[in-house]
Design a protein around this motif. Structure first.
Motif, PDB file in Angstrom:
ATOM      1  N   THR A  31       3.431   9.941  -9.753  1.00 54.28           N
ATOM      2  CA  THR A  31       2.658  10.255 -10.951  1.00 54.28           C
ATOM      3  C   THR A  31       2.115  11.677 -10.883  1.00 54.28           C
ATOM      4  O   THR A  31       2.164  12.424 -11.869  1.00 54.28           O
ATOM      5  CB  THR A  31       1.503   9.253 -11.123  1.00 54.28           C
ATOM      6  N   LEU A  32       1.608  12.065  -9.713  1.00 53.58           N
ATOM      7  CA  LEU A  32       1.100  13.426  -9.562  1.00 53.58           C
ATOM      8  C   LEU A  32       2.222  14.450  -9.715  1.00 53.58           C
ATOM      9  O   LEU A  32       2.026  15.503 -10.350  1.00 53.58           O
ATOM     10  CB  LEU A  32       0.421  13.592  -8.203  1.00 53.58           C
ATOM     11  N   MET A  45       1.590   0.849 -16.017  1.00 56.44           N
ATOM     12  CA  MET A  45       2.343  -0.027 -15.109  1.00 56.44           C
ATOM     13  C   MET A  45       1.797   0.061 -13.683  1.00 56.44           C
ATOM     14  O   MET A  45       1.730  -0.932 -12.972  1.00 56.44           O
ATOM     15  CB  MET A  45       3.836   0.321 -15.136  1.00 56.44           C
ATOM     16  N   GLY A  46       1.410   1.260 -13.258  1.00 60.95           N
ATOM     17  CA  GLY A  46       0.806   1.415 -11.939  1.00 60.95           C
ATOM     18  C   GLY A  46      -0.480   0.616 -11.828  1.00 60.95           C
ATOM     19  O   GLY A  46      -0.748  -0.012 -10.803  1.00 60.95           O
ATOM     20  N   GLY A  47      -1.288   0.617 -12.878  1.00 67.46           N
ATOM     21  CA  GLY A  47      -2.520  -0.172 -12.888  1.00 67.46           C
ATOM     22  C   GLY A  47      -2.235  -1.662 -12.817  1.00 67.46           C
ATOM     23  O   GLY A  47      -2.911  -2.408 -12.116  1.00 67.46           O
ATOM     24  N   ILE A 103       0.839  -1.199   0.000  1.00 66.33           N
ATOM     25  CA  ILE A 103       0.000   0.000   0.000  1.00 66.33           C
ATOM     26  C   ILE A 103       0.871   1.246   0.000  1.00 66.33           C
ATOM     27  O   ILE A 103       0.582   2.222  -0.704  1.00 66.33           O
ATOM     28  CB  ILE A 103      -0.963  -0.034   1.203  1.00 66.33           C
ATOM     29  N   VAL A 104       1.955   1.213   0.773  1.00 71.21           N
ATOM     30  CA  VAL A 104       2.877   2.353   0.792  1.00 71.21           C
ATOM     31  C   VAL A 104       3.480   2.561  -0.604  1.00 71.21           C
ATOM     32  O   VAL A 104       3.589   3.700  -1.080  1.00 71.21           O
ATOM     33  CB  VAL A 104       3.970   2.149   1.862  1.00 71.21           C
ATOM     34  N   ALA A 105       3.855   1.479  -1.269  1.00 70.29           N
ATOM     35  CA  ALA A 105       4.413   1.585  -2.619  1.00 70.29           C
ATOM     36  C   ALA A 105       3.376   2.158  -3.586  1.00 70.29           C
ATOM     37  O   ALA A 105       3.723   2.973  -4.455  1.00 70.29           O
ATOM     38  CB  ALA A 105       4.890   0.215  -3.100  1.00 70.29           C
ATOM     39  N   GLN A 106       2.126   1.762  -3.450  1.00 70.16           N
ATOM     40  CA  GLN A 106       1.079   2.297  -4.314  1.00 70.16           C
ATOM     41  C   GLN A 106       0.897   3.792  -4.076  1.00 70.16           C
ATOM     42  O   GLN A 106       0.736   4.566  -5.032  1.00 70.16           O
ATOM     43  CB  GLN A 106      -0.233   1.561  -4.074  1.00 70.16           C
ATOM     44  N   ILE A 107       0.931   4.192  -2.812  1.00 64.59           N
ATOM     45  CA  ILE A 107       0.780   5.614  -2.502  1.00 64.59           C
ATOM     46  C   ILE A 107       1.959   6.404  -3.072  1.00 64.59           C
ATOM     47  O   ILE A 107       1.772   7.484  -3.647  1.00 64.59           O
ATOM     48  CB  ILE A 107       0.642   5.810  -0.983  1.00 64.59           C
ATOM     49  N   LEU A 108       3.168   5.858  -2.933  1.00 64.82           N
ATOM     50  CA  LEU A 108       4.344   6.543  -3.479  1.00 64.82           C
ATOM     51  C   LEU A 108       4.287   6.623  -4.998  1.00 64.82           C
ATOM     52  O   LEU A 108       4.678   7.644  -5.586  1.00 64.82           O
ATOM     53  CB  LEU A 108       5.621   5.849  -3.017  1.00 64.82           C
ATOM     54  N   ALA A 109       3.825   5.568  -5.654  1.00 64.52           N
ATOM     55  CA  ALA A 109       3.700   5.594  -7.112  1.00 64.52           C
ATOM     56  C   ALA A 109       2.670   6.634  -7.546  1.00 64.52           C
ATOM     57  O   ALA A 109       2.881   7.361  -8.522  1.00 64.52           O
ATOM     58  CB  ALA A 109       3.301   4.213  -7.637  1.00 64.52           C
ATOM     59  N   PHE A 110       1.570   6.721  -6.802  1.00 59.52           N
ATOM     60  CA  PHE A 110       0.561   7.722  -7.114  1.00 59.52           C
ATOM     61  C   PHE A 110       1.117   9.126  -6.915  1.00 59.52           C
ATOM     62  O   PHE A 110       0.899  10.021  -7.742  1.00 59.52           O
ATOM     63  CB  PHE A 110      -0.682   7.493  -6.244  1.00 59.52           C
TER      64      PHE A 110
END
Length: 175
Positions: A99-100, A163-165, A89-96
């Motif tokens: 991206t922003l 890739m994030g998806g 989840i932390v990695a997903q938040i960092l990727a988001f």
């Protein structure tokens, strides 16, 4: 109202607590309880509570030991899965967040350059056969062209989003 304690109250209370009233009570104590209002009330209330307790104990049904063990194992497993998913989840938040940040950087650079790719999109929409050579200025030579920043950044953002998806899909997939 004056409350007076009966001298036999402690004896009756002890017999009621042990569940021996009236079977193990002496005859004179039973006669006293019938005559004494304080002792009679104590017996009535105590027996009502004991009866209600017995009824509620009869209704309570505990699951079998196997079910309790299975639920404990399931809770343990779910806790382990949550503990494992935290870094994902932390990695997903960092990727988001990345991206922003890249999208913000893209918007910032495009606003500073005057958004030249708008004219490219307008020319592409007007012609039926899109001419890729029209995208590059006549003076630019070689592989790198300065105007390619917007195109490469857009392609990079699209690939990052894809890739994030994919990462999100595999990370959140349930067994």
């Amino acid at each position: 109202m004056i409350v007076r304690n009966c001298t036999h109250e402690a004896e009756i209370k002890r017999l009621l607590a042990l569940g021996h009233w009236p079977q193990a009570a002496p005859a004179d104590l039973c006669e006293h309880a019938e005559a004494c209002r304080s002792c009679a009330d104590q017996i009535l209330v105590s027996q009502a509570f004991r009866k209600a307790r017995g009824a509620s104990m009869a209704q309570a049904q505990l699951p079998s030991a196997g079910v309790i063990w299975w639920r404990a194992q399931l809770r343990k497993r779910n806790a382990a899965v949550e503990r494992i998913n935290r870094p994902i989840i932390v990695a997903q938040i960092l990727a988001f967040a990345a991206t922003l940040c890249l999208a913000g950087l893209f918007v910032y650079t495009e606003l500073r350059q005057g958004i030249p790719w708008k004219s490219w999109l307008a020319s592409a929409a007007q012609s039926s056969a899109f001419d890729w050579k029209a995208l590059w200025p006549s003076g630019a030579t070689g592989w790198f062209k300065p105007e390619m920043n917007a195109v490469s950044l857009t392609i990079g953002l699209v690939l990052l989003a894809i890739m994030g998806g994919v990462v999100y899909f595999f990370a959140s997939e349930k067994e």
